[in-house]
Scaffold this motif. Structure first.
Motif, mmCIF file in Angstrom:
data_model
loop_
_atom_site.group_PDB
_atom_site.id
_atom_site.type_symbol
_atom_site.label_atom_id
_atom_site.label_comp_id
_atom_site.label_asym_id
_atom_site.label_seq_id
_atom_site.Cartn_x
_atom_site.Cartn_y
_atom_site.Cartn_z
ATOM 1 N N GLY A 42 0.800 -1.232 0.000
ATOM 2 C CA GLY A 42 0.000 0.000 0.000
ATOM 3 C C GLY A 42 0.823 1.267 0.000
ATOM 4 N N GLU A 43 0.668 2.042 1.069
ATOM 5 C CA GLU A 43 1.244 3.383 1.132
ATOM 6 C C GLU A 43 2.763 3.398 1.229
ATOM 7 O OE1 GLU A 43 1.100 2.062 5.328
ATOM 8 O OE2 GLU A 43 -0.222 1.865 3.601
ATOM 9 N N VAL A 44 3.402 2.268 1.567
ATOM 10 C CA VAL A 44 4.865 2.264 1.678
ATOM 11 C C VAL A 44 5.538 1.763 0.403
ATOM 12 C CG1 VAL A 44 4.818 1.996 4.186
ATOM 13 C CG2 VAL A 44 4.967 -0.041 2.728
ATOM 14 N N LEU A 45 4.774 1.269 -0.560
ATOM 15 C CA LEU A 45 5.354 0.809 -1.825
ATOM 16 C C LEU A 45 5.962 2.008 -2.561
ATOM 17 C CD1 LEU A 45 5.778 -1.423 -3.957
ATOM 18 C CD2 LEU A 45 3.515 -0.839 -4.881
ATOM 19 N N SER A 46 7.269 1.942 -2.834
ATOM 20 C CA SER A 46 7.939 3.094 -3.443
ATOM 21 C C SER A 46 8.500 2.804 -4.833
ATOM 22 C CB SER A 46 9.077 3.590 -2.543
ATOM 23 O OG SER A 46 10.013 2.552 -2.282
ATOM 24 N N ALA A 47 8.822 1.556 -5.127
ATOM 25 C CA ALA A 47 9.379 1.232 -6.444
ATOM 26 C C ALA A 47 9.047 -0.206 -6.803
ATOM 27 C CB ALA A 47 10.890 1.441 -6.457
ATOM 28 N N LEU A 48 8.815 -0.418 -8.104
ATOM 29 C CA LEU A 48 8.499 -1.744 -8.616
ATOM 30 C C LEU A 48 9.171 -1.866 -9.978
ATOM 31 C CD1 LEU A 48 4.889 -3.229 -8.357
ATOM 32 C CD2 LEU A 48 6.785 -4.289 -9.563
ATOM 33 N N GLU A 49 10.370 -2.457 -9.975
ATOM 34 C CA GLU A 49 11.191 -2.551 -11.177
ATOM 35 C C GLU A 49 11.179 -3.976 -11.723
ATOM 36 O OE1 GLU A 49 13.218 0.417 -12.360
ATOM 37 O OE2 GLU A 49 11.443 1.021 -11.239
ATOM 38 N N VAL A 50 11.335 -4.113 -13.037
ATOM 39 C CA VAL A 50 11.284 -5.426 -13.675
ATOM 40 C C VAL A 50 12.442 -5.578 -14.659
ATOM 41 C CG1 VAL A 50 9.768 -4.646 -15.541
ATOM 42 C CG2 VAL A 50 9.768 -7.057 -14.886
ATOM 43 N N MET A 51 12.994 -6.785 -14.753
ATOM 44 C CA MET A 51 14.076 -7.105 -15.677
ATOM 45 C C MET A 51 13.837 -8.502 -16.238
ATOM 46 S SD MET A 51 15.033 -5.457 -12.745
ATOM 47 C CE MET A 51 15.877 -6.612 -11.684
ATOM 48 N N ASP A 52 14.105 -8.699 -17.537
ATOM 49 C CA ASP A 52 13.941 -10.039 -18.104
ATOM 50 C C ASP A 52 15.264 -10.811 -18.021
ATOM 51 O OD1 ASP A 52 15.495 -8.995 -20.144
ATOM 52 O OD2 ASP A 52 14.106 -9.515 -21.755
ATOM 53 N N LEU A 53 15.214 -12.095 -18.392
ATOM 54 C CA LEU A 53 16.390 -12.960 -18.277
ATOM 55 C C LEU A 53 17.522 -12.504 -19.197
ATOM 56 C CD1 LEU A 53 17.770 -15.486 -17.157
ATOM 57 C CD2 LEU A 53 16.638 -16.819 -18.952
ATOM 58 N N ASN A 54 17.185 -12.063 -20.423
ATOM 59 C CA ASN A 54 18.233 -11.603 -21.336
ATOM 60 C C ASN A 54 19.027 -10.453 -20.726
ATOM 61 O OD1 ASN A 54 17.518 -13.457 -23.288
ATOM 62 N ND2 ASN A 54 16.236 -12.036 -24.445
ATOM 63 N N THR A 55 18.317 -9.547 -20.068
ATOM 64 C CA THR A 55 18.971 -8.402 -19.449
ATOM 65 C C THR A 55 19.867 -8.840 -18.298
ATOM 66 O OG1 THR A 55 17.103 -6.965 -20.018
ATOM 67 C CG2 THR A 55 18.581 -6.201 -18.279
ATOM 68 N N MET A 56 19.343 -9.668 -17.411
ATOM 69 C CA MET A 56 20.125 -10.084 -16.251
ATOM 70 C C MET A 56 21.309 -10.961 -16.651
ATOM 71 S SD MET A 56 18.823 -8.378 -13.923
ATOM 72 C CE MET A 56 19.755 -9.009 -12.526
#
Length: 529
Positions: free
Chosen positions: A294-308
């Motif tokens: 909720g109110e404390v969620l500050s970031a939600l980042e995503v990366m695919d397998l090729n990138t990692m």
């Protein structure tokens, strides 16, 4: 006179200057580049400070201007022969007034970290570098409003804010080199967009200089000596003109000062790196994060397998070690589908309360088998390591070959559908030997789609055209946007005809004509030609 389509190809600068002449997109008046006589005038205007003028017209080496003429991706190159580095708003005003009268094209430049060539000259325009205008004036302890020059580096602003117990609300991967003026000019989003909103939400005041030299103070008090006074949190009198400059990419004027509201510095931070088995699980995690954190969620980042995989390869090649990186990449081989990686951060003001929310969130994910694996940062060092992996995406992918980069926004449910379609469409178009890498800010649907030609560091014009068409068609098909936070520049402006109505485009042209009637500000960009 001919109207230039672009000058992206790297080649002989003098040959390009001889060939390139361009018309203002507003008035159809021929613009010109600066001459040695203009240099003499500017030199006197700026107190004969050698450090404020860089030119190749007086015997200088053309390579000296490469850092200004060539963007960091090396996709765009201009042929400017003059860079001016003013130190105050008064000098910016005098420079623009002169250029407006002489019909000299002007490109305002910050850290030159964009992706669309918006800060790179098309021809031999004058480059106005704001790097020397980097003062930070202070923070109002009551309102949390920070005031600074537009040349202040984001990292410096973050450090300054943290030392005064507030959080600078913008964080992006290029924070060590990008300037706040360029971020405001492109309405950059970054990792905390879904928490604090865009710069339209946090910028409270601006100082901007118009093409004719007029200085506007938009909800910002500045005296004749440049000292910054108060900034109102609310001002509902007349049109709110500062919003026209946010995201206008230097086409309406030059932003010289910024006032931005900073929230209190969080006293607790928690982060987790998660591995999901396919995008259906990712969507379940996103829903759970919004509900539980909720109110404390500050970031939600995503990366695919090729990138990692690129990140891991870059770490190995440079001799760097990361146990976390090894575990999340090597341990993802158990996924039945292609694994997807998430970085989720929560910020708050109560350590016990926030830790409990994160624990409950992760427990629910494991119990519902929404994640294949998960790692919770145990201290600040581990939290920073997670962010280092996320911020390593861009340079790691770039180290593998030439990258065709696309900054787009897509409705969250279709985030990876788009990437998969791009991959298949490239194959259908006979494109082989490329890898599609995707990462971005999942909280607001901002995808960084990177098409990489491994072991090749030269641009393939035909591949670039096909990649651009495939990506943009896939994005627009899903009601997305071809520009999320890097602007339009000289690569996406022509697509506006397919996106905006004739009525909208006409209003935009009228607005440009009102603010910059001779069209000297960042010519040949932003609006369709």
């Amino acid at each position: 006179m001919i109207q230039v389509v672009t000058s992206r190809r790297v080649g002989d600068a003098s040959a390009r200057r001889a060939a390139i002449r361009f018309l203002s997109t507003v008035s159809c008046e021929p613009l010109r580049g600066p001459t040695p006589d203009d240099v003499k005038h500017f030199r006197a205007m700026m107190g004969n400070r050698e450090s404020s003028i860089l030119t190749t017209m007086c015997g200088g080496d053309e390579n000296d201007l490469d850092p200004y003429n060539i963007d960091w991706t090396r996709r765009f190159r201009g042929s400017s022969r003059l860079v001016l580095s003013p130190r105050c708003t008064r000098e910016v005003s005098s420079i623009l007034k002169y250029c407006n009268q002489a019909l000299i094209g002007v490109v305002t430049q910050g850290g030159n970290t964009g992706l669309c060539g918006g800060a790179t000259p098309v021809g031999d325009e004058l480059i106005l570098s704001l790097k020397k205008m980097d003062s930070i004036y202070g923070i109002d302890e009551t309102s949390g409003i920070l005031t600074c020059d537009s040349g202040a580096i984001i990292q410096n602003l973050q450090d300054y804010a943290e030392s005064r117990k507030v959080l600078f609300p913008l964080d992006i991967g290029s924070k060590g080199t990008c300037l706040i003026g360029g971020c405001v000019g492109t309405n950059a989003g970054g990792q905390y967009y879904s928490r604090f909103g865009s710069l339209h939400s946090t910028v409270r005041g601006l100082e901007a200089v118009l093409a004719d030299g007029q200085v506007l103070h938009l909800n910002m008090q500045v005296d004749d000596n440049g000292a910054v006074g108060g900034v109102n949190l609310k001002d509902n009198t007349g049109y709110d003109l500062k919003h026209l400059f946010i995201g206008s990419e230097g086409t309406l004027g030059v932003i010289t000062k910024v006032a931005i509201e900073c929230p209190p510095l969080p006293s607790s931070k928690h982060a987790a790196m998660l591995v999901c088995d396919g995008y259906a699980d990712v969507l379940r995690v996103v829903k759970e994060a919004r509900n539980e954190l909720g109110e404390v969620l500050s970031a939600l980042e995503v990366m695919d397998l090729n990138t990692m995989s690129c990140v891991k390869r870059a770490f190995v090649n440079s001799g760097r070690e990361s146990q976390l990186l090894d575990e999340i990449v090597d341990g993802s081989g158990q996924a039945s589908q292609q694994p997807i990686f998430l970085l989720i951060e929560a910020q708050g003001s109560n350590e016990e309360h926030d830790a409990s929310k994160m624990d409950t969130f992760l427990t629910n994910l494991f119990e519902t088998e929404s994640i294949q694996n998960g790692f919770l940062a145990q201290d600040t060092k581990q939290l920073q390591e997670m962010w280092e992996l996320r911020e390593a995406c861009n340079p790691s992918v770039a180290s593998t070959g030439f990258v065709y980069k696309f900054d787009v926004s897509i409705p969250v449910p279709f985030f990876f559908d788009t990437a998969q379609e791009v991959e298949s469409k490239l194959v259908e178009n006979g494109i082989e030997g490329v890898t599609v890498c995707v990462w971005g800010h999942l909280g607001d649907g901002n995808a960084h789609i990177n098409i990489v030609k491994a072991n090749s560091f030269d641009k393939d014009i035909d591949l670039a055209k096909i990649a651009e068409s495939v990506v943009f068609q896939s994005v627009l098909k899903r009601q997305g946007s071809i520009s999320a936070e890097h602007g339009l520049g000289q690569t996406k402006n022509e697509y506006l005809r397919d996106i905006k109505s004739d009525a909208e485009l006409e209003i935009m042209r009228q607005m440009k004509s009102l603010f910059d009637p001779h069209g000297i500000m960042n010519p040949m960009k932003y609006l369709p030609r």
